[in-house]
Design an enzyme around this catalytic site. Structure first.
Site, PDB file in Angstrom:
ATOM      1  N   HIS A  60      -7.664  -5.474  -0.603  1.00  0.00           N
ATOM      2  CA  HIS A  60      -6.448  -4.754  -0.246  1.00  0.00           C
ATOM      3  C   HIS A  60      -5.873  -5.289   1.067  1.00  0.00           C
ATOM      4  CE1 HIS A  60      -3.717  -1.390  -0.529  1.00  0.00           C
ATOM      5  NE2 HIS A  60      -4.043  -0.946   0.670  1.00  0.00           N
ATOM      6  N   GLU A  63      -8.959  -5.316  -4.853  1.00  0.00           N
ATOM      7  CA  GLU A  63      -8.410  -4.412  -3.850  1.00  0.00           C
ATOM      8  C   GLU A  63      -9.484  -3.561  -3.151  1.00  0.00           C
ATOM      9  OE1 GLU A  63      -5.163  -3.924  -2.967  1.00  0.00           O
ATOM     10  OE2 GLU A  63      -3.936  -4.649  -4.626  1.00  0.00           O
ATOM     11  N   SER A 115       0.849  -1.192   0.000  1.00  0.00           N
ATOM     12  CA  SER A 115       0.000   0.000   0.000  1.00  0.00           C
ATOM     13  C   SER A 115       0.888   1.246   0.000  1.00  0.00           C
ATOM     14  CB  SER A 115      -0.959  -0.040   1.193  1.00  0.00           C
ATOM     15  OG  SER A 115      -1.964   0.941   1.082  1.00  0.00           O
TER      16      SER A 115
END
Length: 493
Positions: free
Chosen positions: A411, A319, A188
């Site tokens: 995610h 995600e 991320s």
């Protein structure tokens, strides 16, 4: 009974411990001076050398931040905050302190506003078990690391990461690591940091390989956007728009204002109010200041930055479900909202139909999730692979049964598999019951192989051979998967 092990660093000796599994662990080692007092809002300075042996058996302090104590995200995304000023520190795991083993340095995510290296799932023991010297680092986040009005030194959080890498270069040999074979990896905001480090001249020569998970080279802001964000923060606090004035405000008020700022951006994501942050909804991130960071990372990579760095980059298949499913937003998205929101990302009604046609039985929310996943994560990752040359691409496709079987390959879900820590309690809410150990073994091995040799086990990606590894219960190589959806972003993203 703790079995202590002493290692020397350039600033003093540290005592780590040997675990029951035979892994040496060293925690909370300072790589820079505490960024408080006269050092606040300044580039990182070397730590003050110490006499005697410093205890390095427990995690050190972590960056100051707002941490949600309840709600779905707090339950799904593990985080640990430990108070204290000396939070520019790092942790090391090694099988022994001899030889020259590959080194992997992990940079955590959290939208550049959350995160710490004390999360139990980031324990590097299994990397050490497999012949790697693993390192995790803290760095300044939020206003401490990325607030900038145009005066003073920008990108302090990135400079912290560079300082940590310099410490690794100068000291890791004493822990059995090879300073000439360092791989940085992050997820991320950590993946975005990885690509930003590739672009920064200050970081050149500090690593040989780089792994970017769910973050690539587009996520930066301009000085004008940074000033818009900082000025609004100062207005909320009722102080002058300078880092010094904001530094006089109590941390509690600053964190509250930072939270309000994030809510305002989410409620009114308008370019005239927030600049680039209106699209990615992250108020604090690296700034293209023209000196430390001369252009966006993807532009720098296209112009040859990091040409000698091996890259492994990829994303998760779904995600954006992390941001739509837990709070029940996804089923509330209508056809009208889908068209409106997708058009904000540059897609026409006709191109939206490409995504719809590939998902005939899915809801408008599912389609929107796929579109934003591509805009925010997948397409930027593929652009790095297209521009860089020596890049391996992956997609993590295993879907979690958590959140009523609808969280999917969201995610952050790959982290437990990368660290081979899928049974860590911090990952339990996200991974559900009995995540597949065989998949964790496969993913973890690919990361180890890449850090060791630059080859994770499949071919590199280019525009003539768009090969990718798709990780799932049955993993397989794909070639230009979902090419029609990739193509709709040509000229847009």
């Amino acid at each position: 009974m703790k079995i202590l092990h002493t290692v020397s660093t350039q600033y003093g000796d540290v005592n780590g411990i040997k675990t029951e599994q035979g892994i040496l662990t060293f925690k909370g080692i300072p790589y820079a001076a505490p960024p408080v007092g006269i050092n606040r809002f300044q580039p990182p300075k070397p730590p003050v050398p110490w006499t005697g042996v410093k205890d390095a058996t427990e995690y050190g302090p972590t960056p100051p931040q707002v941490t949600p104590n309840e709600g779905p995200f707090a339950e799904l995304l593990p985080n640990v905050v430990i108070p204290g000023d000396d939070y520019l520190n790092l942790n090391i795991w090694a099988s022994d302190t001899t030889g020259k083993k590959p080194v992997m340095v992990f940079i955590y995510g959290g939208a550049f506003s959350l995160g710490s290296d004390a999360v139990s799932g980031y324990d590097g023991s299994n990397f050490a078990r497999d012949g790697i010297v693993a390192v995790t680092i803290n760095y300044r986040i939020g206003i401490e690391g990325f607030l900038w009005f145009g005066d003073g030194v920008p990108n302090l959080g990135m400079l912290d990461q560079i300082a940590a890498l310099k410490w690794v270069r100068d000291n890791i040999a004493n822990f059995g690591g090879d300073p000439d074979n360092v791989t940085i990896f992050g997820e991320s905001a950590g993946g975005m940091s990885v690509c930003t480090l590739i672009a920064m001249k200050e970081a050149q020569g500090l690593f040989r390989r780089a792994i970017a998970e769910s973050g690539a080279g587009h996520s930066v802001i301009s000085p004008s956007s940074a000033k818009l964000i900082g000025t609004r923060l100062a207005e909320i606090l009722g102080v002058e728009p300078t880092r010094e004035a904001i530094g006089q405000v109590s941390p509690e008020k600053v964190f509250a204002a930072q939270g309000q700022l994030g809510s305002e951006i989410l409620a009114k994501p308008l370019v005239e109010l927030w600049g680039e942050a209106a699209f990615n909804l992250m108020p604090f991130e690296p700034v293209v200041d023209g000196q430390l960071l001369t252009a966006t990372p993807i532009e720098c990579i296209a112009n040859g930055a990091g040409k000698d760095v091996d890259i492994l980059i990829g994303t998760n298949s779904q995600e954006f479900r992390l941001f739509l499913v837990p709070e029940g937003v996804l089923p509330k998205i209508t056809d009208s909202a889908l068209n409106t929101l997708a058009s904000a990302y540059g897609l026409s009604v006709e191109t939206i139909q490409t995504y719809r046609a590939n998902r005939p039985d899915e809801s408008p929310g599912d389609v929107l999730s796929a579109i934003i996943t591509d805009w925010f994560y997948r397409i930027p990752a593929l652009r790095v692979a297209e521009k860089h040359g020596n890049t391996h691409v992956y997609e993590f496709a295993w879907g979690s049964p958590a959140c009523d079987h609808s969280l999917g390959a969201c995610h952050g879900i790959e982290l437990g598999f990368v660290f081979d820590n899928i049974n860590d309690p911090g990952f339990a809410n996200m991974l559900g019951n009995q995540p597949p150990q065989e998949l964790a073994t496969t993913v973890h091995k690919a990361w180890v192989n890449f850090a060791t040799s630059g080859n994770p086990g499949w071919d590199t990606y280019d525009i003539n051979n768009r090969v990718s590894m798709r990780f799932d219960v049955v993993s397989q190589i794909t070639v230009d998967d979902r090419a029609d959806e990739r193509s709709v972003w040509d000229g847009i993203r």
